[in-house]
Motif scaffolding. Structure first.
Motif, PDB file in Angstrom:
ATOM      1  N   LEU A 152       0.852  -1.140  -0.159  1.00  0.00           N
ATOM      2  CA  LEU A 152       0.089   0.028   0.188  1.00  0.00           C
ATOM      3  C   LEU A 152       0.809   1.114   0.240  1.00  0.00           C
ATOM      4  CD1 LEU A 152      -2.611   1.404   0.305  1.00  0.00           C
ATOM      5  CD2 LEU A 152      -2.791   1.029   2.625  1.00  0.00           C
ATOM      6  N   LYS A 153       1.928   1.325   0.610  1.00  0.00           N
ATOM      7  CA  LYS A 153       2.963   2.429   0.977  1.00  0.00           C
ATOM      8  C   LYS A 153       3.439   2.623  -0.662  1.00  0.00           C
ATOM      9  CE  LYS A 153       5.422   3.043   4.443  1.00  0.00           C
ATOM     10  NZ  LYS A 153       6.547   2.669   5.439  1.00  0.00           N
ATOM     11  N   LYS A 154       3.902   1.647  -1.252  1.00  0.00           N
ATOM     12  CA  LYS A 154       4.528   1.597  -2.465  1.00  0.00           C
ATOM     13  C   LYS A 154       3.655   2.369  -3.397  1.00  0.00           C
ATOM     14  CE  LYS A 154       5.537  -1.426  -6.449  1.00  0.00           C
ATOM     15  NZ  LYS A 154       5.511  -2.740  -6.980  1.00  0.00           N
ATOM     16  N   TYR A 155       2.205   2.129  -3.616  1.00  0.00           N
ATOM     17  CA  TYR A 155       1.391   2.811  -4.531  1.00  0.00           C
ATOM     18  C   TYR A 155       0.943   4.037  -4.116  1.00  0.00           C
ATOM     19  CZ  TYR A 155       1.526  -1.423  -7.457  1.00  0.00           C
ATOM     20  OH  TYR A 155       1.781  -2.337  -8.150  1.00  0.00           O
ATOM     21  N   ILE A 156       0.635   4.272  -2.625  1.00  0.00           N
ATOM     22  CA  ILE A 156       0.397   5.506  -2.317  1.00  0.00           C
ATOM     23  C   ILE A 156       1.544   6.556  -2.656  1.00  0.00           C
ATOM     24  CG2 ILE A 156       0.423   7.228  -0.308  1.00  0.00           C
ATOM     25  CD1 ILE A 156      -1.170   5.206   1.385  1.00  0.00           C
ATOM     26  N   LYS A 157       2.891   6.259  -2.747  1.00  0.00           N
ATOM     27  CA  LYS A 157       4.049   7.152  -3.327  1.00  0.00           C
ATOM     28  C   LYS A 157       3.908   7.255  -4.680  1.00  0.00           C
ATOM     29  CE  LYS A 157       8.358   6.941  -0.720  1.00  0.00           C
ATOM     30  NZ  LYS A 157       9.716   6.044  -0.436  1.00  0.00           N
ATOM     31  N   LYS A 158       3.331   6.192  -5.443  1.00  0.00           N
ATOM     32  CA  LYS A 158       3.428   6.327  -6.706  1.00  0.00           C
ATOM     33  C   LYS A 158       2.225   7.234  -7.612  1.00  0.00           C
ATOM     34  CE  LYS A 158       3.553   3.379 -11.097  1.00  0.00           C
ATOM     35  NZ  LYS A 158       3.360   1.960 -11.683  1.00  0.00           N
ATOM     36  N   TYR A 159       1.106   7.054  -6.473  1.00  0.00           N
ATOM     37  CA  TYR A 159      -0.304   7.720  -7.115  1.00  0.00           C
ATOM     38  C   TYR A 159      -0.624   8.953  -6.101  1.00  0.00           C
ATOM     39  CZ  TYR A 159      -0.729   3.875 -10.166  1.00  0.00           C
ATOM     40  OH  TYR A 159      -0.482   3.009 -11.136  1.00  0.00           O
ATOM     41  N   GLY A 160       0.303   9.352  -5.280  1.00  0.00           N
ATOM     42  CA  GLY A 160       0.150  10.585  -4.675  1.00  0.00           C
ATOM     43  C   GLY A 160      -0.357  11.690  -5.150  1.00  0.00           C
ATOM     44  N   HIS A 161       0.219  11.998  -6.385  1.00  0.00           N
ATOM     45  CA  HIS A 161      -0.156  13.268  -7.269  1.00  0.00           C
ATOM     46  C   HIS A 161      -1.503  13.175  -7.495  1.00  0.00           C
ATOM     47  CE1 HIS A 161      -0.738  10.960 -10.983  1.00  0.00           C
ATOM     48  NE2 HIS A 161       0.202  10.083 -10.579  1.00  0.00           N
ATOM     49  N   LEU A 162      -2.347  12.116  -7.470  1.00  0.00           N
ATOM     50  CA  LEU A 162      -3.682  12.247  -7.676  1.00  0.00           C
ATOM     51  C   LEU A 162      -4.376  13.051  -6.544  1.00  0.00           C
ATOM     52  CD1 LEU A 162      -4.518   8.560  -8.522  1.00  0.00           C
ATOM     53  CD2 LEU A 162      -4.056  10.324 -10.154  1.00  0.00           C
ATOM     54  N   LEU A 163      -3.941  13.353  -5.477  1.00  0.00           N
ATOM     55  CA  LEU A 163      -4.395  14.248  -4.434  1.00  0.00           C
ATOM     56  C   LEU A 163      -4.792  15.463  -5.088  1.00  0.00           C
ATOM     57  CD1 LEU A 163      -2.258  13.304  -1.228  1.00  0.00           C
ATOM     58  CD2 LEU A 163      -4.685  12.807  -1.691  1.00  0.00           C
ATOM     59  N   LYS A 164      -4.060  15.997  -5.983  1.00  0.00           N
ATOM     60  CA  LYS A 164      -4.123  17.258  -6.564  1.00  0.00           C
ATOM     61  C   LYS A 164      -5.729  17.380  -7.140  1.00  0.00           C
ATOM     62  CE  LYS A 164       0.779  17.927  -7.673  1.00  0.00           C
ATOM     63  NZ  LYS A 164       1.619  18.119  -8.832  1.00  0.00           N
ATOM     64  N   LYS A 165      -6.235  16.394  -7.680  1.00  0.00           N
ATOM     65  CA  LYS A 165      -7.491  16.174  -8.161  1.00  0.00           C
ATOM     66  C   LYS A 165      -8.429  16.514  -7.332  1.00  0.00           C
ATOM     67  CE  LYS A 165      -6.301  13.849 -12.507  1.00  0.00           C
ATOM     68  NZ  LYS A 165      -6.472  12.736 -13.425  1.00  0.00           N
ATOM     69  N   LEU A 166      -8.206  16.048  -5.944  1.00  0.00           N
ATOM     70  CA  LEU A 166      -9.145  16.188  -5.068  1.00  0.00           C
ATOM     71  C   LEU A 166      -9.730  17.626  -4.616  1.00  0.00           C
ATOM     72  CD1 LEU A 166      -8.226  13.470  -2.487  1.00  0.00           C
ATOM     73  CD2 LEU A 166      -9.942  13.058  -4.283  1.00  0.00           C
ATOM     74  N   SER A 167     -11.101  17.515  -4.009  1.00  0.00           N
ATOM     75  CA  SER A 167     -11.419  18.923  -3.701  1.00  0.00           C
ATOM     76  C   SER A 167     -10.755  19.211  -2.349  1.00  0.00           C
ATOM     77  CB  SER A 167     -13.043  18.879  -3.281  1.00  0.00           C
ATOM     78  OG  SER A 167     -13.152  18.149  -2.189  1.00  0.00           O
ATOM     79  N   TYR A 168     -10.303  20.711  -2.171  1.00  0.00           N
ATOM     80  CA  TYR A 168      -9.818  21.124  -1.025  1.00  0.00           C
ATOM     81  C   TYR A 168     -10.691  20.542   0.390  1.00  0.00           C
ATOM     82  CZ  TYR A 168      -6.313  23.397  -3.600  1.00  0.00           C
ATOM     83  OH  TYR A 168      -5.298  23.797  -4.424  1.00  0.00           O
ATOM     84  N   TYR A 169     -11.780  20.842  -0.006  1.00  0.00           N
ATOM     85  CA  TYR A 169     -12.843  20.335   1.054  1.00  0.00           C
ATOM     86  C   TYR A 169     -12.499  19.083   1.702  1.00  0.00           C
ATOM     87  CZ  TYR A 169     -17.034  18.996   3.823  1.00  0.00           C
ATOM     88  OH  TYR A 169     -17.718  18.199   4.851  1.00  0.00           O
ATOM     89  N   ARG A 170     -12.240  17.997   0.915  1.00  0.00           N
ATOM     90  CA  ARG A 170     -12.218  16.471   1.277  1.00  0.00           C
ATOM     91  C   ARG A 170     -10.763  16.498   1.915  1.00  0.00           C
ATOM     92  NH1 ARG A 170     -16.600  13.997   2.048  1.00  0.00           N
ATOM     93  NH2 ARG A 170     -18.112  14.117   0.127  1.00  0.00           N
ATOM     94  N   LYS A 171      -9.824  17.084   1.135  1.00  0.00           N
ATOM     95  CA  LYS A 171      -8.351  17.092   1.732  1.00  0.00           C
ATOM     96  C   LYS A 171      -8.322  17.815   3.173  1.00  0.00           C
ATOM     97  CE  LYS A 171      -6.639  18.513  -2.040  1.00  0.00           C
ATOM     98  NZ  LYS A 171      -5.580  19.126  -3.277  1.00  0.00           N
ATOM     99  N   GLN A 172      -8.990  18.939   3.443  1.00  0.00           N
ATOM    100  CA  GLN A 172      -9.054  19.508   4.490  1.00  0.00           C
ATOM    101  C   GLN A 172      -9.645  18.527   5.854  1.00  0.00           C
ATOM    102  OE1 GLN A 172     -10.409  23.741   4.487  1.00  0.00           O
ATOM    103  NE2 GLN A 172     -10.257  23.751   6.554  1.00  0.00           N
ATOM    104  N   THR A 173     -10.699  17.934   5.530  1.00  0.00           N
ATOM    105  CA  THR A 173     -11.513  17.193   6.437  1.00  0.00           C
ATOM    106  C   THR A 173     -10.759  15.957   6.750  1.00  0.00           C
ATOM    107  OG1 THR A 173     -13.623  17.730   5.331  1.00  0.00           O
ATOM    108  CG2 THR A 173     -13.456  15.719   6.614  1.00  0.00           C
TER     109      THR A 173
END
Length: 368
Positions: free
Chosen positions: A173-194
């Motif tokens: 899981l850590k391996k793929y979180i590192k690989k796909y962490g850039h996808l967080l840029k697509k999330l709404s700031y509201y979801r990230k903030q929560t």
């Protein structure tokens, strides 16, 4: 809570359907942790649930989930389903109702959230949740590569659960979180903030922050200064240090508070005028960040001669009468002068003393 939950299950089952408590409530029950959120899954459709619970039904929400209130407790009930298609690495836009508990739990994010409980209080473990709970590991259900691409919020949820439960993340899981962490840029700031606020407010926040850094998510989350972050009891104190007030979804009031705290970090919190103009709340948070004794800040604030313009023993109309002038913008300037002069002990906060000060500084008067 426990008794009411079993009654809900029995009510659904008596109507000829299957139902189970699933996820966080059962997980926390197994871990002997307090939990108030009860999620129920069933093969009954929303319409069938409406018929079972009648007037207790609240408006349904998306994707086959409904909410009911039973014995003043809120329950989320979701029909067994498969999520067939996702959009924007976040939302399922196509679902299919199914009749299989196993297939329903397979769509859930982490094994530890797949524990179920039946109407007799018996725990059902279909995917090795108990093993992972005992091993204190967060493991993705299914292929992490596929599941993280489906819903990027699972990245932050994984870190949130690891933080709150003090569990480690599975290596794959850590391996793929590192690989796909850039996808967080697509999330709404509201979801990230929560999600971030749940991490930051945890007693184990330092661990959560270390995971954000280890998994190289800081840049995608746009968090500045995280290496120098001081964990404070107040979330607004944490956000004040991360430079995101103009990026994340803060209210106008919160933005003003954050910017005020940021200014205070460069000022003397023991100065009476600083305490007065910025207020105890902002100064206390700044003291937490600067690691100054809050007791001293609070005492100095409480010892101020005045705490607002309402405490000044002379009012705007009094000033106009003293100066024999019509009210105007000049009154605000004089009151600001009085505030600072009282705080500096230049003048006593008594009507006659203030009147003399105004007369001497601002001109001839006609006593009335």
């Amino acid at each position: 809570m426990y008794g009411a939950t079993l009654k809900i299950l029995k009510k659904i089952n008596t109507a000829g359907f299957k139902s189970y408590v699933v996820g966080g409530y059962v997980r926390d029950l197994y871990l002997n942790r307090h939990s108030m959120d009860v999620d129920i899954c069933t093969n009954a459709t929303p319409q069938e649930l409406k018929e079972i619970f009648g007037g207790a039904m609240l408006p349904s929400v998306n994707y086959g989930s409904v909410t009911i209130v039973y014995n003043k407790i809120r329950f989320e009930i979701t029909t067994f389903r498969k999520e067939l298609k996702y959009e924007n690495n976040r939302l399922p836009i196509k679902i299919k109702y199914i009749d299989s508990l196993l297939d329903d739990v397979k769509r859930r994010d982490f094994t530890i959230n797949t524990l179920c409980m039946d109407e007799n209080g018996e725990i059902i473990d279909l995917l090795g949740a108990i093993r992972d709970l005992d091993d204190k590991v967060i493991r993705m259900v299914g292929n992490p590569k596929k599941r993280l691409k489906e819903d990027a919020l699972r990245i932050l949820r994984a870190i949130r659960f690891a933080t709150i439960l003090n569990f480690r993340l599975d290596d794959n899981l850590k391996k793929y979180i590192k690989k796909y962490g850039h996808l967080l840029k697509k999330l709404s700031y509201y979801r990230k903030q929560t999600e971030l606020e749940k991490i930051f407010s945890s007693s184990n926040a330092h661990y959560g922050i270390s995971l954000l850094k280890e998994l190289e998510l800081v840049e995608s989350l746009e968090l500045s200064n995280i290496d120098n972050l001081v964990i404070t009891p107040s979330l607004i104190g944490i956000w004040s240090q991360l430079g995101v007030e103009d990026i994340y979804g803060f209210s106008k009031h919160d933005k003003e508070t954050i910017k005020g705290i940021q200014r205070l970090l460069e000022l003397d919190l023991y100065d009476s005028k600083i305490l007065y103009h910025y207020g105890l709340y902002n100064c206390s948070i700044a003291a937490e960040i600067l690691k100054l004794p809050k007791k001293i800040v609070t005492k100095k604030y409480n010892d101020l001669v005045i705490h607002s313009t309402n405490d000044i023993m002379i009012k705007g109309n009094d000033i106009a009468q003293i100066l024999n002038r019509k009210p105007g913008p000049y009154i605000k300037e004089i009151i600001e002068d009085l505030e600072n002069s009282i705080l500096d002990h230049v003048v006593e906060n008594q009507f006659e003393s203030l009147k003399s000060y105004i007369v001497n500084k601002y001109g001839d008067v006609q006593n009335k």
